[in-house]
Design an enzyme around this catalytic site. Structure first.
Site, PDB file in Angstrom:
ATOM      1  N   THR A 264      -4.240 -31.612   7.260  1.00 32.22           N
ATOM      2  CA  THR A 264      -4.811 -30.676   6.510  1.00 32.22           C
ATOM      3  C   THR A 264      -5.946 -31.039   5.801  1.00 32.22           C
ATOM      4  O   THR A 264      -5.748 -30.888   4.342  1.00 32.22           O
ATOM      5  CB  THR A 264      -3.717 -29.707   5.685  1.00 32.22           C
ATOM      6  OG1 THR A 264      -3.166 -30.577   4.949  1.00 32.22           O
ATOM      7  CG2 THR A 264      -2.935 -28.984   6.819  1.00 32.22           C
ATOM      8  N   HIS A 392       1.221 -36.720 -10.202  1.00 30.13           N
ATOM      9  CA  HIS A 392       0.715 -38.164 -10.096  1.00 30.13           C
ATOM     10  C   HIS A 392      -0.735 -38.241 -10.634  1.00 30.13           C
ATOM     11  O   HIS A 392      -0.927 -39.396 -11.147  1.00 30.13           O
ATOM     12  CB  HIS A 392       1.133 -38.511  -8.434  1.00 30.13           C
ATOM     13  CG  HIS A 392       2.426 -38.358  -8.368  1.00 30.13           C
ATOM     14  ND1 HIS A 392       2.668 -38.154  -6.720  1.00 30.13           N
ATOM     15  CD2 HIS A 392       3.546 -38.208  -8.905  1.00 30.13           C
ATOM     16  CE1 HIS A 392       4.015 -38.002  -6.744  1.00 30.13           C
ATOM     17  NE2 HIS A 392       4.583 -38.151  -7.966  1.00 30.13           N
ATOM     18  N   TYR A 432      10.237 -32.073 -22.017  1.00 30.60           N
ATOM     19  CA  TYR A 432       8.939 -31.588 -22.048  1.00 30.60           C
ATOM     20  C   TYR A 432       8.396 -31.177 -20.730  1.00 30.60           C
ATOM     21  O   TYR A 432       7.123 -30.865 -20.567  1.00 30.60           O
ATOM     22  CB  TYR A 432       7.796 -32.568 -22.907  1.00 30.60           C
ATOM     23  CG  TYR A 432       8.277 -33.037 -23.870  1.00 30.60           C
ATOM     24  CD1 TYR A 432       8.578 -32.338 -25.041  1.00 30.60           C
ATOM     25  CD2 TYR A 432       8.333 -34.400 -24.293  1.00 30.60           C
ATOM     26  CE1 TYR A 432       8.964 -32.893 -26.280  1.00 30.60           C
ATOM     27  CE2 TYR A 432       8.682 -34.977 -25.363  1.00 30.60           C
ATOM     28  CZ  TYR A 432       9.040 -34.289 -26.362  1.00 30.60           C
ATOM     29  OH  TYR A 432       9.709 -34.682 -27.598  1.00 30.60           O
ATOM     30  N   GLY A 440       3.804 -26.730 -30.444  1.00 28.20           N
ATOM     31  CA  GLY A 440       3.253 -26.628 -31.651  1.00 28.20           C
ATOM     32  C   GLY A 440       3.909 -27.806 -32.842  1.00 28.20           C
ATOM     33  O   GLY A 440       4.268 -28.892 -32.052  1.00 28.20           O
ATOM     34  N   CYS A 443       3.209 -32.004 -35.458  1.00 20.43           N
ATOM     35  CA  CYS A 443       2.805 -33.334 -35.008  1.00 20.43           C
ATOM     36  C   CYS A 443       1.727 -33.137 -33.863  1.00 20.43           C
ATOM     37  O   CYS A 443       0.479 -33.862 -33.876  1.00 20.43           O
ATOM     38  CB  CYS A 443       3.989 -34.255 -34.616  1.00 20.43           C
ATOM     39  SG  CYS A 443       4.873 -34.866 -36.004  1.00 20.43           S
ATOM     40  N   LYS A 499      10.516 -24.632 -32.984  1.00 24.27           N
ATOM     41  CA  LYS A 499      11.679 -25.342 -32.206  1.00 24.27           C
ATOM     42  C   LYS A 499      12.923 -24.936 -32.856  1.00 24.27           C
ATOM     43  O   LYS A 499      13.235 -24.496 -34.329  1.00 24.27           O
ATOM     44  CB  LYS A 499      11.647 -26.964 -32.396  1.00 24.27           C
ATOM     45  CG  LYS A 499      12.759 -27.579 -31.729  1.00 24.27           C
ATOM     46  CD  LYS A 499      12.628 -29.067 -32.073  1.00 24.27           C
ATOM     47  CE  LYS A 499      11.413 -29.822 -31.326  1.00 24.27           C
ATOM     48  NZ  LYS A 499      11.481 -31.150 -31.616  1.00 24.27           N
ATOM     49  N   ARG A 506       4.961 -24.561 -38.761  1.00 23.81           N
ATOM     50  CA  ARG A 506       3.685 -25.208 -38.909  1.00 23.81           C
ATOM     51  C   ARG A 506       3.255 -25.279 -37.373  1.00 23.81           C
ATOM     52  O   ARG A 506       4.091 -25.777 -36.618  1.00 23.81           O
ATOM     53  CB  ARG A 506       3.639 -26.541 -39.481  1.00 23.81           C
ATOM     54  CG  ARG A 506       3.722 -26.622 -41.062  1.00 23.81           C
ATOM     55  CD  ARG A 506       3.886 -27.795 -41.530  1.00 23.81           C
ATOM     56  NE  ARG A 506       5.284 -28.640 -41.074  1.00 23.81           N
ATOM     57  CZ  ARG A 506       5.631 -29.836 -41.581  1.00 23.81           C
ATOM     58  NH1 ARG A 506       4.661 -30.546 -42.153  1.00 23.81           N
ATOM     59  NH2 ARG A 506       6.597 -30.339 -41.120  1.00 23.81           N
TER      60      ARG A 506
END
Length: 612
Positions: A264, A392, A432, A440, A443, A499, A506
């Site tokens: 393809t 990748h 993650y 957010g 850091c 979190k 912050r």
């Protein structure tokens, strides 16, 4: 962006009617005239990566005396202010003349854009000043100079844009020529593979013997594609377990399964997927099955964009599927060029797609893929292939950007990446890797921004890094647009901190959501058991006071109060037991699940996930 300004010098006897309008922020460049006093508010020329504009103030009293908050006195300082713009434009013009690559032109455009915006405001302010004091001859000259600065900036931006477009077009032309050569080669290979490859695979499974002029050249043809495969094919062919044919009808008639794994390729002109070879094979297999009426299984393995399998079934196999004659699966392959045989024996991932994401109706698919598999719908299985390849590509690009930055700093990029990869808890892991709230905290936004700023100052092109914050902002926009699309005004937010189990506000995306909704007039209530406003200190308290000083009136101690008020609940944390939510859930309520708390779907409300 608001522009911070130094307060008016205390010795300036500017009328209250002017100073009160000025306030604590300069705002746009402009001129104000009251009681014979003229105040011109300009911006100092922006420096690269400077986000705040410094104000340049020029005051003329009724006696004709000029003062400024810059160095110098009177109109000389205003003339010098304009001269600085001329000098900066000369520097940018020299940089534009030296530019040869797209990166160099882009750097000029990045620096040129804020200069052009400032020069336009400068011209407008000087025109206003000229209209207030029509008898001031020097203001006419300064107005004309500012108009010349604006025009020079516009022409320079156009020249840089033309240079960038020409450079990109020239590169694209070279790439197109290469792509045409590759497409021609791919076309020749696919003409063979479109019929040859699926049938050789079937022959090895069912031991069919179909005589064909190409059978004697089998091993030589595949030798160029993958080492070790040549020997396997030669032995199978020599033992009579592998044959090839160019006659589709002949092959389909004597087999129970067709594996479609033709190429393809991308279309050279547009980059879109070319399904011509897949369409041709499907058309031929369908026609044969329509004639024979025999049951058959079709396994797609070609790389297909999500929705392609369903479209192919609809076009070529719909009647056959409805009659129960044909069963169709999508099973993407993850074989690397050069190590395909090893990857086949020890696959890193096995995915099987069915029309509805449910278990296969028969055993053929499981036998063909010989291993435990992940089960998805056709579209999900198609997306897996692209999600993997996209990841990748991102990994290669990320490592190379870190390498370029390290090389520039005189560090060993390979060693840095080796240490990064040694962390298998966070870096090389599933952490993650779930869609949900934009990142957010104290850091990630700060450090990404700082690294990007350093790279720009060093003149390095790091496009992935450059767009990381942009991508994060786009995800926040998705969440806001989803909320707004519900057309409901009473909003409840469960979880405000960035979190769970913290009170850190912050950089919290949910603070941005609440802030935006309040600004648009929505009625917002918030529940977050981790937040105690009396305990907020330092930067955390400053952030809250700056962005949401009225948080105390929005934060509720009882989740039942928030749920009773809300027409729409936005749930970003598991901060309430599921059974407690079930007690107060209403069928009329809508819920947006931000972070994948799938059990919410089973409660008595209208559920929708942010990315699912």
């Amino acid at each position: 962006m608001k522009t911070e300004i130094n307060l008016l010098p205390k010795l300036w006897l500017v009328p209250e009617s002017i100073s009160s309008r000025l306030g604590r922020e300069a705002g746009p460049q402009r001129a104000m005239f009251e009681e014979g006093h003229l105040l011109i508010i300009l911006h100092q020329i922006p420096k690269p990566d400077e986000h705040q504009r410094k104000a340049a103030l020029f005051w003329r009293n009724p006696e004709g005396e000029w003062k400024t908050n810059l160095q110098g006195t009177g109109l000389n300082a205003l003339n010098e202010h304009l001269r600085v713009f001329d000098a900066r434009l000369t520097q940018l013009e020299d940089a534009e003349n030296r530019a040869n690559t797209a990166t160099e032109y882009h750097a000029v455009l990045e620096e040129m854009a804020p200069v052009l915006r400032t020069s336009r405001g400068l011209h407008r302010a000087m025109q206003q000043a000229r209209e207030f004091l029509k008898s001031e001859r020097e203001l006419i000259n300064l107005r004309d100079q500012s108009a010349g600065i604006e025009r020079t900036a516009e022409l320079l931006l156009q020249d840089a844009q033309f240079g960038l477009n020409f450079t990109v077009a020239r590169q694209a032309e070279a790439q197109a020529a290469t792509a045409r050569q590759m497409a021609a080669t791919a076309h020749r290979l696919n003409l063979l593979a479109a019929l040859f490859l699926p049938l050789t695979a079937l022959a090895s499974i069912f031991g069919m013997e179909v005589h064909s002029p190409v059978s004697d050249s089998l091993s030589n043809f595949w030798l160029i594609l993958c080492a070790e495969l040549d020997g396997l094919l030669s032995r199978a062919h020599g033992a009579g377990r592998l044959s090839a044919t160019l006659v589709t009808e002949e092959a389909v008639q004597v087999t129970a399964v067709s594996i479609i794994c033709v190429g393809t390729p991308a279309q050279a002109a547009t980059g879109r997927l070319n399904l011509a070879f897949v369409n041709k094979v499907c058309e031929q297999i369908s026609a044969t099955l329509q004639e024979s009426k025999k049951p058959h299984v079709i396994l797609f393995r070609s790389t297909l964009l999500p929705g392609s399998t369903r479209s192919l079934v609809r076009e070529f196999f719909q009647d056959l599927c409805a009659a129960g004659q044909v069963r169709i699966y999508y099973c993407p392959e993850f074989l690397r060029e050069g190590t395909a045989v090893h990857d086949f024996r020890d696959p890193s991932l096995i995915v099987l797609g069915t029309h509805d994401g449910q278990a296969p109706e028969s055993h053929e698919a499981q036998e063909l893929i010989h291993g435990s598999f992940q089960l998805l719908s056709w579209e999900g299985a198609e997306m897996i292939k692209y999600a993997c390849n996209y990841l990748h590509a991102l990994k290669v690009g990320y490592a190379n950007e870190i390498g370029r930055l390290c090389k520039h700093l005189g560090e060993d990029g390979a060693q840095v990446m080796e240490v990064v990869c040694s962390d298998t808890r966070l870096n090389i892991s599933s952490h993650y890797m779930k869609p949900g709230t934009p990142f957010g905290g104290s850091c990630l936004p700060k450090d990404v921004s700082a690294l990007l700023s350093m790279a720009r100052q060093e003149g390095l092109s790091l496009p992935l890094l450059d767009h990381t914050l942009i991508s994060n902002a786009a995800h926040l926009d998705l969440l806001l647009n989803l909320i707004v699309s519900k057309n409901l005004r009473r909003i409840g937010i469960l979880g405000l901190a960035f979190k769970a189990d913290t009170d850190d506000l912050r950089g919290s995306a949910m603070v941005a959501v609440a802030e935006t909704l309040i600004g648009r007039g929505y009625e917002v209530q918030i529940y977050d058991p981790g937040l105690n406003l009396s305990r907020l200190i330092g930067a955390n308290a400053e952030e809250m006071n700056r962005r949401m000083p009225h948080l105390a009136s929005l934060l509720k101690a009882d989740v039942a109060e928030v749920m009773a008020h809300a027409e729409l609940l936005v749930i970003s944390q598991k901060c309430v037991p599921l059974d407690a939510l079930g007690l107060h859930a209403k069928a009329s309520q809508q819920v947006i699940d931000v972070n994948g708390w799938r059990e919410l779907e089973g409660l008595a409300w209208c559920y929708e996930g942010l990315c699912w």
